[in-house]
Structures are given as C-alpha cells and as structure tokens.
Design an enzyme around this catalytic site. Structure first.
Site, mmCIF file in Angstrom:
data_model
loop_
_atom_site.group_PDB
_atom_site.id
_atom_site.type_symbol
_atom_site.label_atom_id
_atom_site.label_comp_id
_atom_site.label_asym_id
_atom_site.label_seq_id
_atom_site.Cartn_x
_atom_site.Cartn_y
_atom_site.Cartn_z
ATOM 1 N N SER A 261 0.851 -1.195 0.000
ATOM 2 C CA SER A 261 0.000 0.000 0.000
ATOM 3 C C SER A 261 0.881 1.236 0.000
ATOM 4 O O SER A 261 2.089 1.154 0.233
ATOM 5 C CB SER A 261 -0.850 -0.004 1.271
ATOM 6 O OG SER A 261 0.016 0.001 2.396
ATOM 7 N N LYS A 262 0.265 2.370 -0.229
ATOM 8 C CA LYS A 262 1.015 3.621 -0.185
ATOM 9 C C LYS A 262 1.582 3.829 1.221
ATOM 10 O O LYS A 262 2.718 4.254 1.384
ATOM 11 C CB LYS A 262 0.101 4.789 -0.570
ATOM 12 C CG LYS A 262 0.795 6.127 -0.405
ATOM 13 C CD LYS A 262 0.055 7.247 -1.063
ATOM 14 C CE LYS A 262 0.719 8.580 -0.905
ATOM 15 N NZ LYS A 262 1.464 8.826 0.308
ATOM 16 N N ARG A 263 0.772 3.478 2.209
ATOM 17 C CA ARG A 263 1.232 3.639 3.593
ATOM 18 C C ARG A 263 2.492 2.818 3.858
ATOM 19 O O ARG A 263 3.459 3.307 4.437
ATOM 20 C CB ARG A 263 0.129 3.223 4.558
ATOM 21 C CG ARG A 263 -0.245 4.377 5.461
ATOM 22 C CD ARG A 263 -1.236 4.000 6.493
ATOM 23 N NE ARG A 263 -0.614 3.314 7.620
ATOM 24 C CZ ARG A 263 -1.275 2.550 8.463
ATOM 25 N NH1 ARG A 263 -2.553 2.331 8.276
ATOM 26 N NH2 ARG A 263 -0.670 1.985 9.479
ATOM 27 N N ASP A 266 5.399 4.384 2.101
ATOM 28 C CA ASP A 266 5.831 5.603 2.809
ATOM 29 C C ASP A 266 6.672 5.232 4.029
ATOM 30 O O ASP A 266 7.726 5.804 4.278
ATOM 31 C CB ASP A 266 4.620 6.426 3.288
ATOM 32 C CG ASP A 266 3.972 7.189 2.132
ATOM 33 O OD1 ASP A 266 4.573 7.214 1.043
ATOM 34 O OD2 ASP A 266 2.870 7.736 2.329
ATOM 35 N N GLU A 284 -0.600 16.764 -0.374
ATOM 36 C CA GLU A 284 0.626 15.991 -0.140
ATOM 37 C C GLU A 284 1.356 15.707 -1.463
ATOM 38 O O GLU A 284 0.728 15.363 -2.460
ATOM 39 C CB GLU A 284 0.249 14.654 0.525
ATOM 40 C CG GLU A 284 1.446 13.819 0.905
ATOM 41 C CD GLU A 284 1.069 12.356 1.205
ATOM 42 O OE1 GLU A 284 1.972 11.576 1.480
ATOM 43 O OE2 GLU A 284 -0.145 12.025 1.139
#
Ligand code: GLU
Length: 501
Positions: A261-263, A266, A284
């Site tokens: 996921s993007k999370r 990151d 963002e």
C-alpha cells in the site's frame, strides 16, 4: 480474431505501480500477439473523481513507454474511451436486461436498505445483502404491481436497476492464471447496475464496454476476481460471449505480509507512484520513481519480473525482448513481494550499459555544471559502474566538480603521515608543470617518484585519494588524476599537505 486488451483505470488518484504493472502486462500481451492495447477511463463514479488523475495516468504510461493504441487522447474506432462520455448508451443495455427479466427496478430508500441489513443481522445472517431471498421483502419491480412500478417511475421517484441474481446456480469459468473457478450464486448479491443518478455502475459499464470494444482478454488485478462471476453472468444475460480472464497476483509488502500500500511504501521510504503526484485533496506531494532517479526501461524490466518469470535465469530484458518472451502462463499464482533493492539493482545494470555521452547529456540538462562536455563524459564514464542513480555522479562524485575541504578522519589517522606527505609533494611537483596526463602516464610518473627510495604504491595511495577526493573510496585514482588534470591534482595535493600538517 485479433487480440484486443484494455487497461481500464478509474481516475481516482495517482496510478499505483500495481496498476502500471497491469497496464504493462496488457501491453506486452497485445504486442506479442500483434494486437491492440486500449486505454479506457472508467470514471462513472463521480464521487471519486480526482482532477488531474487522467492526465497523470497518460503521462505515466508515456514515461514507461507503453502508450495505448486507442484511448481518450489518441482516439480509435471504438470510442469514446472515457465512460463519462459514453453515459447515454448504458441505460438501454440495462433496459434490455429488464425486458428480458434479468434485472429489475428497485425503489428502496437508504433507510429501508439499512433496516433490511439490521433485520438480517438480527436473524443472524452472516452476510446481510440484497439478494435472491431478501429482495422479496423489498420495494422493487419484482414485489410491486406493474401499475405501482409505472406510477413510481412516472412520478420521477429515484430508483436503481439491480441484477436479478439466479437463486441456485454455479458460475464456472476458466481463469488463465488461476484455472477453473466455481462460485455458487447463493453467495452473490443483486448488484446495482444503474445508479439513481442515472450513471451505470462499474459492473455494467465495464461489461458493456468490453463487449462493444471487442475486448478478447481481460487482464486485471486479483482484487477484481470476486466480481468476475457477476461479469460472467452479465455476459450470459446479454447473450454475449465473455472474453477470457486473467487475474494477476497482488503486489505484496517486502516481508510478504499483506498488500503493498502507499502507507507501507511511505513507511519503508520508497515510492509507490511512477511519477510525482501532488494530491489535490491533501496537498501531499509523493515522489515518483521517475523523480527518484529510476530509468523507465530499468523500471519496466523490474516491474515485468514482479509476478512473471521467463522460465530462465535471464533478468535483463529490453521492452522488445519482454514482448517476445512474455506469456500469461508464466505469471505466478501467488503474490509478488516488492523488493526495492531489486529495483535499484535493475537501475544500476541499466546505467552501466547506457552510453556515457547520453548520460552526460541528461546530467548537463538537469544540473548547472560548469565543466566542459568532454570532461563530464569522462566523469560519467568513471562513475557509472559505481552508482545506482545518475544523480550520484554529482553527489558521490562531487570531488570532480569541487575541491575537497574536509578529509575522511579515519583515513587521515591511519594513512596520513609525514613520509606520505613528502612523497606526495614530490609527485605534485612533477604534475604541476604538465598540461594533461593519461591514467597510464600518471601511474608511471607516481611509480618513478616512489622508485627513488623504494616506497611501495600501496603506501601512498590512500593518502593520494584523500588529497584528491577527501574520501576513502571511489573510482580509479589514476582516472581521477587524468580527469582533474595534472595542475588541479597538484593543487589539491598541496592543499591537503598544508591542511593536514
Ligand atoms: N476500473 C477498474 C479499476 O479501476 C477496472 C477493473 C477491470 O479491469 O475490470 O481497476
């Protein structure tokens, strides 16, 4: 029949690399079979529309070198390729299903739908849904009289059109990657086909468009597998032949634990989008692979291997080679762990094989280098085997452009002493009157200087490197002297001798 495949993203944000991989596999499959790669923008969910997302998708495909043959930008004979531009045509298809008794009008309000779910929950139904059983208690054209339905429709009451899921039936279809899949319709609900805002849902628009655009193979992410039985039933209901399906394995986090996921990206500090994305809602800015320094062909090569393998040890493939070698039956069934180190490795390999002249040109365009072109080419040549990103020519190779002012302390302590300084001083005196020197001549000159009292090369090399670069490691020293030139090299040696006294 010629192969026609589509990549059908919804413009709800930046294109995730999983989406780009889906596009890539579609592209490779199309090109391998001399077919057509289509881009269709699925924007029927107006609530999730994000401005800029469609352009982003197009730019990302272009950067990756997999531009569509037909699509919203370049058109084609099956357009329009944006579903919001096709919205008039879907209603007739929904109507066709109603006329055939395969779909129905439903007038339930949101409150009534909530009540239904509550009721079913109380009756301990694990999965309360609008289905072949519960629909009998609801307000729809299956339970209301014909007159009442007509009256509600005429009075402009909001309604949706739902698919009438067969009660007890098995849906079977063969997925190219997962083989036979059998699902009982008792687990499926009466999905909405037309929403109350007059827009089709994804399911209806997707099937109608795949049919009208003569799509032969649907290659898409595994997250769409649960929708496939409904899609098969819709093709049946229309009396159309369904395309073949291939559901691609998920991209997993590096530890294999869950979806990438993007999370997760990151947190682990790597990009998830191909290009920079400035989220218009949150403001963002997410850095893309491109802006992080990945070369498009290296990135595409890396992406191709995430879930597919050629069946050989070969890892480096040009796009042409990928087209030639790609096949759906070598796609893995299980999820692909995302490994950013592997992405870096591919980038290194591609940088190494690029022409130094080309890379120097890119570098000059990106940085304000006041060094002449031929020298930049030599610097790239000296550095390109040692870097992961082109920008490192300038960062790791900063000493080529700027004289070092600090010196690596450990090397100073261990390798710098008066004797070394004296030898380097003699070397610099020889260098300073020369205008140019080759790496070979530099080596010979140093050896001659040292031979006078039998000092070994190994003794002065760390100190020489320190003087020229400030660091303990780097490219070939003699090459550095040749690139800096004998005069600059001599100046640097003198500076180090004076500073490290
Ligand atoms: N619009 C869907 C998506 O956003 C397409 C799924 C499909 O390919 O059928 O991924």
């Amino acid at each position: 029949m010629s192969v026609r495949v589509r990549f059908a993203p919804s413009p709800t944000g930046a294109l995730h690399i999983g989406g780009l991989r889906t596009a890539l596999y579609n592209y490779l499959f199309a090109k391998k079979h001399g077919g057509t790669f289509i881009l269709r923008i699925e924007d029927t969910d107006q609530g999730r529309f994000v401005p800029g997302a469609e352009d982003y998708i197009l730019n990302a495909l272009q950067w990756a070198g997999i531009s569509p043959d037909e699509g919203p930008k370049n058109g084609g004979t099956f357009g329009p390729y944006r579903q919001s531009d096709r919205k008039e045509l879907y209603f007739d298809y929904a109507q066709q299903l109603i006329d055939a008794g395969k779909a129905y009008y439903a007038f339930d309000t949101p409150e009534e739908l909530d009540e239904m779910r509550e009721r079913l929950k109380e009756a301990r139904m694990a999965n309360p849904q609008y289905n072949a059983i519960s629909r009998n208690q609801m307000k729809n054209s299956l339970t209301l009289s014909e007159e009442e339905v007509a009256q509600r429709l005429n009075s402009g009451e909001p309604y949706v059109i739902r698919f009438k899921m067969p009660k007890h039936d098995d849906v079977r279809f063969k997925d190219i990657i997962r083989d036979w899949i059998v699902v009982s319709t008792t687990t499926l609900d009466d999905k909405v086909l037309m929403k109350s805002d007059g827009m089709p849902t994804y399911h209806l628009a997707n099937i109608v468009d795949d049919h009208l655009m003569k799509i032969t193979h649907v290659i898409r992410g595994e997250e769409w597998l649960p929708s496939a039985p409904l899609h098969i039933l819709l093709y049946d209901a229309f009396g159309w032949k369904a395309p073949e399906f291939a559901h691609l394995p998920l991209l997993l986090k590096p530890d294999g634990n869950g979806k990438l996921s993007k999370r997760a990206a990151d947190q682990l500090g790597f990009p998830i989008f191909p290009l920079n994305w400035n989220d218009p809602e949150s403001g963002e800015l997410s850095q893309g692979f491109k802006e992080s320094g990945y070369l498009p062909d290296a990135f595409i090569n890396f992406l191709a291997m995430l879930g597919w393998n050629p069946g050989t040890e070969q890892e480096i493939f040009s796009l042409e080679e990928l087209i030639h070698t790609f096949s759906l039956d070598r796609i893995n069934k299980s999820g692909a762990k995302f490994d950013i180190e592997k992405a870096k490795w591919f980038n290194q390999q591609y940088l190494k094989n690029r022409s130094s002249v080309g890379l120097a040109g890119t570098l000059k365009a990106e940085y304000d280098l006041r060094t002449d072109d031929a020298t930049v080419v030599s610097i790239v040549d000296a550095m390109k085997e040692r870097i992961t990103f082109l920008s490192e020519v300038v960062t790791h190779g900063d000493f080529f452009f700027n004289a070092p002012r600090d010196f690596d302390e450990t090397t100073v302590k261990k390798k710098w002493n008066e004797e070394v300084a004296a030898k380097l001083n003699s070397f610099s005196l020889e260098l300073k009157d020369l205008d140019a020197i080759s790496p070979e001549d530099a080596k010979q000159l140093l050896e001659t200087v040292l031979a006078k009292d039998g000092t070994g090369l190994g003794k002065v090399m760390p100190g020489l490197r320190l003087a020229l670069t400030g660091a303990a490691g780097g490219p070939d020293l003699m090459q550095i002297i040749a690139i800096l030139g004998p005069k600059v090299s001599a100046e640097r040696i003198e500076f180090a001798i004076n500073t490290l006294k």
